[in-house]
Every structure is written in structure tokens, then in C-alpha cells.
Design an enzyme around this catalytic site. Structure first.
Site, PDB file in Angstrom:
ATOM      1  CB  SER A 177     -76.852 -29.003   7.305  1.00 48.98           C
ATOM      2  OG  SER A 177     -76.481 -30.358   7.299  1.00 48.98           O
ATOM      3  CG  HIS A 192     -81.238 -31.906   6.989  1.00 45.66           C
ATOM      4  ND1 HIS A 192     -80.532 -33.065   7.084  1.00 45.66           N
ATOM      5  CD2 HIS A 192     -80.302 -30.938   6.726  1.00 45.66           C
ATOM      6  CE1 HIS A 192     -79.245 -32.827   6.898  1.00 45.66           C
ATOM      7  NE2 HIS A 192     -79.071 -31.534   6.678  1.00 45.66           N
ATOM      8  CG  HIS A 252     -80.790 -41.049   3.452  1.00 48.56           C
ATOM      9  ND1 HIS A 252     -79.899 -40.667   2.482  1.00 48.56           N
ATOM     10  CD2 HIS A 252     -80.423 -40.402   4.580  1.00 48.56           C
ATOM     11  CE1 HIS A 252     -79.029 -39.827   3.011  1.00 48.56           C
ATOM     12  NE2 HIS A 252     -79.314 -39.649   4.289  1.00 48.56           N
ATOM     13  NE  ARG A 311     -75.576 -41.315   9.199  1.00 49.03           N
ATOM     14  CZ  ARG A 311     -76.125 -40.189   8.711  1.00 49.03           C
ATOM     15  NH1 ARG A 311     -75.554 -39.026   8.933  1.00 49.03           N
ATOM     16  NH2 ARG A 311     -77.229 -40.244   7.997  1.00 49.03           N
ATOM     17  CG  ASP A 317     -82.251 -37.708  12.003  1.00 58.61           C
ATOM     18  OD1 ASP A 317     -81.337 -37.377  12.763  1.00 58.61           O
ATOM     19  OD2 ASP A 317     -82.394 -37.239  10.863  1.00 58.61           O
TER      20      ASP A 317
HETATM   21  N1  HAX Z   1     -92.549 -41.934   5.464  1.00 62.28           N
HETATM   22  C1  HAX Z   1     -93.543 -41.767   4.547  1.00 62.28           C
HETATM   23  N2  HAX Z   1     -93.332 -41.453   3.274  1.00 62.28           N
HETATM   24  C2  HAX Z   1     -92.059 -41.355   2.881  1.00 62.28           C
HETATM   25  C3  HAX Z   1     -90.980 -41.566   3.745  1.00 62.28           C
HETATM   26  C4  HAX Z   1     -91.264 -41.847   5.109  1.00 62.28           C
HETATM   27  N3  HAX Z   1     -90.321 -42.000   6.010  1.00 62.28           N
HETATM   28  N4  HAX Z   1     -89.835 -41.393   3.050  1.00 62.28           N
HETATM   29  C5  HAX Z   1     -90.187 -41.072   1.787  1.00 62.28           C
HETATM   30  N5  HAX Z   1     -91.522 -41.043   1.684  1.00 62.28           N
HETATM   31  C6  HAX Z   1     -92.331 -40.658   0.529  1.00 62.28           C
HETATM   32  C7  HAX Z   1     -91.959 -39.232   0.126  1.00 62.28           C
HETATM   33  O1  HAX Z   1     -92.634 -38.265   0.948  1.00 62.28           O
HETATM   34  C8  HAX Z   1     -92.372 -39.181  -1.315  1.00 62.28           C
HETATM   35  O2  HAX Z   1     -93.770 -39.043  -1.351  1.00 62.28           O
HETATM   36  P1  HAX Z   1     -94.476 -38.146  -2.500  1.00 62.28           P
HETATM   37  O3  HAX Z   1     -94.177 -38.860  -3.777  1.00 62.28           O
HETATM   38  O4  HAX Z   1     -95.908 -38.159  -2.121  1.00 62.28           O
HETATM   39  O5  HAX Z   1     -93.856 -36.788  -2.436  1.00 62.28           O
HETATM   40  C9  HAX Z   1     -92.045 -40.607  -1.774  1.00 62.28           C
HETATM   41  O6  HAX Z   1     -91.970 -41.428  -0.594  1.00 62.28           O
HETATM   42  C10 HAX Z   1     -90.704 -40.698  -2.515  1.00 62.28           C
HETATM   43  O7  HAX Z   1     -89.695 -40.134  -1.704  1.00 62.28           O
HETATM   44  P2  HAX Z   1     -88.192 -40.658  -1.800  1.00 62.28           P
HETATM   45  O8  HAX Z   1     -87.704 -40.392  -3.184  1.00 62.28           O
HETATM   46  O9  HAX Z   1     -88.089 -42.030  -1.276  1.00 62.28           O
HETATM   47  O10 HAX Z   1     -87.463 -39.731  -0.753  1.00 62.28           O
HETATM   48  P3  HAX Z   1     -86.808 -38.291  -0.975  1.00 62.28           P
HETATM   49  O11 HAX Z   1     -85.431 -38.477  -1.500  1.00 62.28           O
HETATM   50  O12 HAX Z   1     -87.709 -37.379  -1.722  1.00 62.28           O
HETATM   51  O13 HAX Z   1     -86.748 -37.743   0.524  1.00 62.28           O
HETATM   52  C11 HAX Z   1     -86.428 -37.973   2.855  1.00 62.28           C
HETATM   53  C12 HAX Z   1     -85.881 -38.286   1.483  1.00 62.28           C
HETATM   54  C13 HAX Z   1     -85.387 -38.293   3.887  1.00 62.28           C
HETATM   55  C14 HAX Z   1     -86.744 -36.459   2.940  1.00 62.28           C
HETATM   56  C15 HAX Z   1     -87.726 -38.795   3.095  1.00 62.28           C
HETATM   57  O14 HAX Z   1     -87.393 -40.152   3.101  1.00 62.28           O
HETATM   58  C16 HAX Z   1     -88.441 -38.420   4.378  1.00 62.28           C
HETATM   59  O15 HAX Z   1     -89.244 -37.489   4.378  1.00 62.28           O
HETATM   60  N6  HAX Z   1     -88.158 -39.168   5.512  1.00 62.28           N
HETATM   61  C17 HAX Z   1     -88.721 -38.828   6.805  1.00 62.28           C
HETATM   62  C18 HAX Z   1     -88.006 -37.640   7.408  1.00 62.28           C
HETATM   63  C19 HAX Z   1     -86.589 -38.012   7.800  1.00 62.28           C
HETATM   64  O16 HAX Z   1     -86.337 -39.028   8.411  1.00 62.28           O
HETATM   65  N7  HAX Z   1     -85.637 -37.128   7.486  1.00 62.28           N
HETATM   66  C20 HAX Z   1     -84.231 -37.295   7.865  1.00 62.28           C
HETATM   67  C21 HAX Z   1     -83.360 -37.840   6.750  1.00 62.28           C
HETATM   68  C22 HAX Z   1     -81.921 -38.017   7.152  1.00 62.28           C
HETATM   69  C23 HAX Z   1     -81.326 -36.704   7.424  1.00 62.28           C
HETATM   70  O17 HAX Z   1     -81.121 -35.846   6.607  1.00 62.28           O
HETATM   71  N8  HAX Z   1     -81.089 -36.455   8.670  1.00 62.28           N
HETATM   72  O18 HAX Z   1     -80.748 -35.241   9.047  1.00 62.28           O
END
Ligand code: HAX
Length: 438
Positions: free
Chosen positions: A240, A270, A316, A325, A371
Site C-alpha cells: 500500500s 496484505h 511476513h 503490533r 492482522d
Molecule cells: N500460511 C501458509 N503458507 C504460508 C504462509 C501462511 N501464513 N505464509 C507463507 N506461506 C507460504 C507461501 O505461500 C509460500 O508458498 P509457495 O512457495 O507455495 O508460494 C511460502 O510459504 C514462502 O513464502 P514466504 O517467503 O514465507 O512469504 P512471502 O514473503 O512470499 O509472503 C505473506 C508473505 C505475508 C504474503 C505470506 O506470509 C502470507 O501469505 N501470509 C498470510 C496472509 C497474511 O497474513 N497477509 C498479511 C501480511 C501482513 C500485511 O501486509 N498486512 O497488511
């Protein structure tokens, strides 16, 4: 105006500092980029600059050098309040100094003097279908406010580059003042008779939001203060903030830029994670008709992963520890409503899910982010995220009200330091293959 005076006093020295750095060290290397990073969403490439906040992977966010705990402990509070004034936080983000109570109250007055949402903004929202996601409405409303942009009006007349930041500050104050009114109106359209909220200028910005939401629990203004402080800024690379900065770098005004940033916040990876997190908690609760046992919860978490879904609120892109947070919200719930079943469940998930994610071995960070718990706190006060059409995304609107503080503070500084049009370079796969062969 206090903010304009304080900024005007420090901007020349910052301009000089950046000019000197560029003159002496323009070609100093700060990072190198690997093929892996090019294919993984530019993860961790050091290519942005902000002095407003910094995220350490282990410690978490520092706002103007202060950790979340320090920020909450040192920002000024109204007598009797448990949480500090959000106006103080906005002052801190913009000015870089911890404000006094008087200075925070001066910002409150700047806001309350600007409480006025143009009628056409309400009309735009009224015209949207009842199934419209709350974030679509929120982004639309911010865009509709663009018609009143001081920056664009002055740019069209005559505006010197060195003064770009002044109408940007003006727009930022106008926008942030009115976002709680817009958010409460969206909530009323979704859940009540759609009345236009009437702000009470005798209340601070957060208590006024609680008043417009018709939540009468005396603790809710404090939760709002906490919520709006901790969601405000998370350095410049998150989606964002980065989207807002990118749009603003074309000299689009902050209404265009923040509306675009909100569209990034709306994504499930996000800001929508707070809505999904609560849905996940409610789903497991409803499935068992009670707070489940640890084993039942572990099973449910595995079912989510086995279905190819992520566990919302965990993981994250930068953090490698529990998000501070998350921790302050956990402490808030433990202090004031430890027996609330959905809050209890959210705290139990914290005991169970990190081990499950570690066992699965994919997520680099198995710990909760902001979150994972915020929805359970709003839920305690009866603020809903769902409407007749399912998850409507109102919790992400709350996130957006707060995030606007951080991204507009950054926008003012981006204009002050004349940060240029953002334009990274792309390559083709063949070029990367050639680079790999070298
Ligand atoms: N549950 C299951 N699998 C997860 C996971 C979770 N909470 N977090 C990461 N992974 C998986 C990813 O999907 C990825 O899988 P693939 O290799 O199959 O694509 C793998 O673990 C490696 O990911 P990563 O390198 O650890 O994480 P990224 O930096 O790519 O992504 C995210 C970070 C926050 C998007 C990810 O952890 C996620 O999807 N979390 C759940 C959604 C979430 O909570 N989002 C909010 C984040 C905070 C924020 O921005 N708030 O606004």
C-alpha cells in the site's frame, strides 16, 4: 499552522543533507540484485528511502526511531485515556519529534476544522450496489474527494517545485481528517440505515470515530487509538505504501495516490488478511460450537494448509519474529477482555499455528503479523466485518484509515525532497538467462 511551520523550519536542512550525500556519494553501492530477487517480488532489494519508519526483521517497526512500545508509552494521552492521541502520532511521523500534549491537540484542531466531506462523495457511495466491498467504496470515496485537491488546483495555476509539499500537506490534512467520517458512513450504509455521521468536535479524532460508529463501550475509543497508531506506517516497501508512493511520484495528488494505495491494501496477502483472519477464527469456532481444543485447532490449521490456502495473519515478507503490533493487541485483549471467546481463540492460535507452519516448512516466518488478532478485538465491540453478502471488508477500511496517516506523511516528505518519478527497469527472461551464463 503548527505542522507547516515545523516542516518549513526543517526542510531546507534536509534538502541540503540529501544534496550533499548525492554530490559526495552518488555512485556508492548499497545493494546488489540477484535473479532470485527479480523473480520474487523484489523481496528485500534496498531501493527506497524514507526517514519516517524502518522495519527490522526481528525487532519489528520503529516509527521515527521509536519501537511500538516506546511510541505508545511516550506519545501524549488525554487525561484518563489508556492510549495516546493519534494526532500525536501524525505529528511524530511528519515532524520526527515526540509532541507535547499541546502540540498533539493543535493537530486535533487542524483536523476538526476540516471535518467536511463533500456531498457528492456520499452520493457516489449511495449509488454503489449494496454488494460492493467496503474497500471498493473506501477507495472510490477517496478518489471522489480528489475534486477538492489543493495541490492539483495550485499546480494548474502556478506552483513552484520547492512549494509542492505545502498543498500536499493541506490535502493530507483534509483527507485524514475526513476518513473516519467516510469509514463510519460506509459502515452505516452496510449495516444500518445509511445515515451521514455527524462528527463531535469536542472529541479527539479516534473518540469521534467511536462516537460516529455508535459504539458506546468507554473502552472502544482506546482500542481505536491503539489500532490507528499501530497500522499507520510500515516503511516504504509494503504494497500500500509503495503503490501510493509510485502514483504520487507522477505528481498525482494524494487523493489519487492514496486511493490507489488502498486498492493494494485490499488484497488478501496484505490488508484483507485481517478480515480473512477473523473469518478463519469464526469458521473454526462455528464448526465446533465453542472454543476448540488444541488438537482440534491444529487439525483445522492443517486442513487449511492441505486445501492449498494460507493461514491468514501469519507470515511476513520482512519480519522473522512475532510482530510487535500483534503483541500490543494481545496485551490489550488480555488486560480488558481475556474471556471473550473469539479473542481467546485468537490467542490460542498463537500457541498452535507457528508449530504447524514450522512443521509444514514453507513459510519463512511462522509468526503472527498485525492482522492475526485485530479483527477479534473489533469483534468484541460488536463492529462487524460481514454483511448480507458475506465478508464485506470493513476491517480493511479501518486499516486504511490508519495507513493513510503513514502514506500521506511520506507523501509530504517525498514532495519536500522532490523525490522523482519512479521508473525501475525491467529485463526479459532471455537477458536474465544470458546473465546466468556469464
Ligand atoms: N500460511 C501458509 N503458507 C504460508 C504462509 C501462511 N501464513 N505464509 C507463507 N506461506 C507460504 C507461501 O505461500 C509460500 O508458498 P509457495 O512457495 O507455495 O508460494 C511460502 O510459504 C514462502 O513464502 P514466504 O517467503 O514465507 O512469504 P512471502 O514473503 O512470499 O509472503 C505473506 C508473505 C505475508 C504474503 C505470506 O506470509 C502470507 O501469505 N501470509 C498470510 C496472509 C497474511 O497474513 N497477509 C498479511 C501480511 C501482513 C500485511 O501486509 N498486512 O497488511
Amino acid at each position: 499552522m503548527i505542522l507547516e511551520e515545523k516542516l518549513a523550519a526543517q526542510i531546507p536542512a534536509w534538502r541540503e543533507r540529501v544534496k550533499n550525500l548525492l554530490e559526495s556519494s552518488e555512485s556508492v553501492v548499497v545493494d546488489q540484485v540477484t535473479i532470485g530477487q527479480v523473480y520474487s517480488g523484489m523481496r528485500n532489494i534496498k531501493s527506497l528511502v524514507t526517514d519516517i519508519s524502518y522495519v527490522d526483521p526481528v525487532e519489528g517497526i520503529r516509527l521515527r526511531g521509536y519501537t511500538i512500545d516506546e511510541t505508545l508509552a511516550r506519545l501524549p494521552c488525554l487525561p484518563g485515556a489508556k492510549m495516546p492521541l493519534v494526532s500525536g502520532l501524525f505529528y511524530l511521523l511528519l515532524i520526527g519529534e515526540m509532541p507535547t500534549l499541546e502540540q498533539a491537540q493543535a493537530v486535533e484542531q487542524e483536523w476538526s476544522a476540516r471535518y467536511r466531506v463533500p456531498e457528492h462523495v456520499f452520493n457516489v457511495l449511495r449509488q454503489m450496489p449494496s454488494s460492493a466491498p467496503a474497500m471498493t467504496m473506501f477507495s472510490q470515496a477517496i478518489l471522489a474527494m480528489q475534486t477538492d485537491s489543493a495541490f492539483t488546483r495550485m499546480y494548474n495555476e502556478v506552483l513552484q517545485k520547492e512549494d509542492y509539499w505545502r498543498p500536499t500537506l493541506e490535502d493530507s490534512l483534509t483527507m485524514t481528517a475526513n476518513l473516519p467520517i467516510i469509514a463510519a458512513f460506509i459502515y452505516n450504509l452496510k449495516h444500518k440505515e445509511g445515515k451521514v455521521p455527524v462528527p463531535d468536535k469536542s472529541l479527539d479524532w479516534s473518540a469521534n470515530f467511536a462516537h460516529m460508529m455508535d459504539v458506546h463501550d468507554p473502552l472502544y475509543p482506546d482500542l481505536c487509538r491503539l489500532y490507528f497508531i499501530i497500522h499507520s506506517d510500515h516503511e516504504s516497501g509494503n504494497a500500500s505504501a509503495h503503490a501510493t508512493h509510485l502514483i504520487g511520484s507522477t505528481l498525482s495528488d494524494v487523493f489519487y495516490a492514496v486511493s490507489g494505495g488502498m486498492n493494494a491494501l485490499a488484497g488478501p496477502l496484505h490488508g484483507r488478511a485481517n478480515q480473512e483472519s477473523l473469518s478463519w477464527l469464526l469458521h473454526v469456532y462455528e464448526q465446533h460450537g465453542r472454543v476448540p481444543s488444541v488438537d482440534e485447532l491444529r487439525k483445522f490449521a492443517w486442513e487449511t494448509l492441505d486445501a492449498g490456502q494460507v493461514i491468514p495473519g501469519y507470515g511476513h515478507a520482512v519480519l522473522r519474529k512475532t510482530d510487535p503490533r500483534f503483541t500490543v493487541q494481545l496485551e490489550f485483549g488480555r488486560a480488558y477482555f481475556p474471556e471473550d471467546p473469539i479473542f481467546k481463540l485468537a490467542s490460542m492460535v498463537y500457541d498452535v499455528v507457528p508449530d504447524v507452519l514450522r512443521e509444514q516448512g514453507k513459510a519463512k516466518n511462522p509468526w503472527p503479523n498485525v492482522d492475526a488478532i485485530s479483527g477479534s478485538l473489533q469483534h468484541h465491540f460488536g463492529v462487524q466485518d460481514c454483511d448480507a453478502h458475506g465478508g464485506c471488508g470493513f476491517y480493511t477500511v479501518l486499516f486504511g484509515v490508519s495507513r493513510a496517516l503513514g502514506v500521506t506523511a511520506n507523501a509530504v516528505w517525498a514532495r519536500a525532497l522532490n523525490q522523482p518519478l519512479e521508473r525501475p527497469k525491467s529485463l526479459t527472461t532471455a537477458m536474465l538467462e544470458a546473465a546466468a551464463r556469464k
